[in-house]
Write a protein that holds these residues in place. Sequence first.
Motif, PDB file in Angstrom:
ATOM      1  N   LEU A   1       0.861  -1.065  -0.388  1.00  0.00           N
ATOM      2  CA  LEU A   1      -0.455  -0.038   0.128  1.00  0.00           C
ATOM      3  C   LEU A   1       1.173   1.086  -0.048  1.00  0.00           C
ATOM      4  CD1 LEU A   1      -2.790  -1.723   2.405  1.00  0.00           C
ATOM      5  CD2 LEU A   1      -2.968  -0.645   0.275  1.00  0.00           C
ATOM      6  N   TRP A   2       1.573   1.727   0.755  1.00  0.00           N
ATOM      7  CA  TRP A   2       2.834   2.697   0.579  1.00  0.00           C
ATOM      8  C   TRP A   2       3.527   2.367  -0.350  1.00  0.00           C
ATOM      9  CZ3 TRP A   2      -0.954   2.670   3.370  1.00  0.00           C
ATOM     10  CH2 TRP A   2      -1.207   2.203   4.180  1.00  0.00           C
ATOM     11  N   GLY A   3       4.363   1.244  -0.986  1.00  0.00           N
ATOM     12  CA  GLY A   3       5.304   1.311  -2.071  1.00  0.00           C
ATOM     13  C   GLY A   3       4.333   2.176  -3.489  1.00  0.00           C
ATOM     14  N   PRO A   4       5.365   1.002  -4.315  1.00  0.00           N
ATOM     15  CA  PRO A   4       5.448   1.666  -6.146  1.00  0.00           C
ATOM     16  C   PRO A   4       4.272   0.726  -6.749  1.00  0.00           C
ATOM     17  CG  PRO A   4       6.983   0.411  -5.675  1.00  0.00           C
ATOM     18  CD  PRO A   4       6.449   0.771  -4.323  1.00  0.00           C
ATOM     19  N   GLY A   5       3.920  -0.451  -5.877  1.00  0.00           N
ATOM     20  CA  GLY A   5       3.283  -1.498  -6.909  1.00  0.00           C
ATOM     21  C   GLY A   5       0.838  -0.556  -6.497  1.00  0.00           C
ATOM     22  N   PHE A   6       1.057  -0.226  -5.407  1.00  0.00           N
ATOM     23  CA  PHE A   6      -0.024   0.612  -5.337  1.00  0.00           C
ATOM     24  C   PHE A   6      -0.290   1.778  -5.994  1.00  0.00           C
ATOM     25  CE2 PHE A   6      -4.368   3.847  -2.759  1.00  0.00           C
ATOM     26  CZ  PHE A   6      -4.723   2.080  -3.662  1.00  0.00           C
ATOM     27  N   GLN A   7       1.068   2.530  -5.881  1.00  0.00           N
ATOM     28  CA  GLN A   7       1.220   3.874  -6.128  1.00  0.00           C
ATOM     29  C   GLN A   7       0.674   3.727  -8.176  1.00  0.00           C
ATOM     30  OE1 GLN A   7       1.697   6.518  -4.498  1.00  0.00           O
ATOM     31  NE2 GLN A   7       1.080   8.160  -6.378  1.00  0.00           N
ATOM     32  N   GLY A   8       1.138   2.461  -8.252  1.00  0.00           N
ATOM     33  CA  GLY A   8       0.741   2.368 -10.358  1.00  0.00           C
ATOM     34  C   GLY A   8      -0.710   2.685  -9.723  1.00  0.00           C
ATOM     35  N   ILE A   9      -1.317   2.184  -9.680  1.00  0.00           N
ATOM     36  CA  ILE A   9      -2.976   2.156  -9.422  1.00  0.00           C
ATOM     37  C   ILE A   9      -3.249   3.581  -8.811  1.00  0.00           C
ATOM     38  CG2 ILE A   9      -5.011   1.306  -7.691  1.00  0.00           C
ATOM     39  CD1 ILE A   9      -4.240  -0.870  -9.840  1.00  0.00           C
ATOM     40  N   VAL A  10      -3.144   4.516  -8.457  1.00  0.00           N
ATOM     41  CA  VAL A  10      -3.484   6.006  -7.862  1.00  0.00           C
ATOM     42  C   VAL A  10      -3.553   6.479  -8.686  1.00  0.00           C
ATOM     43  CG1 VAL A  10      -2.624   7.395  -6.160  1.00  0.00           C
ATOM     44  CG2 VAL A  10      -2.892   5.289  -5.398  1.00  0.00           C
ATOM     45  N   ASP A  11      -1.852   6.082  -9.968  1.00  0.00           N
ATOM     46  CA  ASP A  11      -1.379   6.910 -10.972  1.00  0.00           C
ATOM     47  C   ASP A  11      -2.341   7.016 -11.683  1.00  0.00           C
ATOM     48  OD1 ASP A  11       0.611   7.670  -9.502  1.00  0.00           O
ATOM     49  OD2 ASP A  11       2.379   6.954 -10.207  1.00  0.00           O
ATOM     50  N   ASP A  12      -2.602   5.985 -12.153  1.00  0.00           N
ATOM     51  CA  ASP A  12      -3.817   5.432 -13.608  1.00  0.00           C
ATOM     52  C   ASP A  12      -5.282   5.698 -13.009  1.00  0.00           C
ATOM     53  OD1 ASP A  12      -1.170   5.104 -13.980  1.00  0.00           O
ATOM     54  OD2 ASP A  12      -1.491   2.869 -14.832  1.00  0.00           O
ATOM     55  N   PHE A  13      -5.547   4.784 -12.245  1.00  0.00           N
ATOM     56  CA  PHE A  13      -7.119   5.609 -11.426  1.00  0.00           C
ATOM     57  C   PHE A  13      -7.283   6.084 -10.599  1.00  0.00           C
ATOM     58  CE2 PHE A  13      -5.857   1.142 -13.582  1.00  0.00           C
ATOM     59  CZ  PHE A  13      -6.658   1.112 -14.441  1.00  0.00           C
ATOM     60  N   GLY A  14      -6.139   6.868 -10.530  1.00  0.00           N
ATOM     61  CA  GLY A  14      -6.990   7.815  -8.679  1.00  0.00           C
ATOM     62  C   GLY A  14      -6.721   6.942  -7.851  1.00  0.00           C
TER      63      GLY A  14
END
Length: 193
Positions: A71-84
């Motif tokens: 959640l705090w790393g690049p994996g979830f950040q990819g979701i946030v970057d692409d979909f909010g």
Amino acid sequence: MHAMQYEITLPADYDMGIIRDRVATRGHLLDDFPGLGLKAFLMRERAGGSPVNQYAPLYLWAAPEGMNSFLWGPGFQGIVDDFGRPDVQHWTGAAYHEGPAAAAAARTAVRRSQRLPAGARPGPLIEEAAAETERLARRDGVVCAALGVDPRRWELLYVTLWDHDFPTAVGDHYRVLHVSAPERAGLSRGRHW
């Protein structure tokens, strides 16, 4: 075990091939993620009879540190970057069972939630839900079955992965695009108390 899911509901005319391509090119990145028991990359689409187009990955974490790292790393950040940033639902693990098709590839997931009646004693209800999860896990074609509890809302979450399309189980049906299961063997079997 800790269960987690976020749902990204997409427009009715969204090209779901984009989600398929995303999973095909990125899904393997979690195949050795520390602390991850299992991640099922789930999708449902209006063209297949669903009321919505949706990307809804489901996670069963063997260790909370793995969940936090994701959640705090690049994996979830990819979701946030692409979909909010989606709401992340999470449940305390209450039961997990491998099914008769445990060695097979999962093709379909069925997810069902159920609120506990107000004023009801949670212990006996969760005990029965754990027994129901074990019964469900014994059905032909079941890869695995899990039960989670959200004690904030007193909601049960039943999740079952199947080795075939269109199981008769009640709940929301999803196509499984990929499963990453680096620490599936580390998920505690049976009820979790």
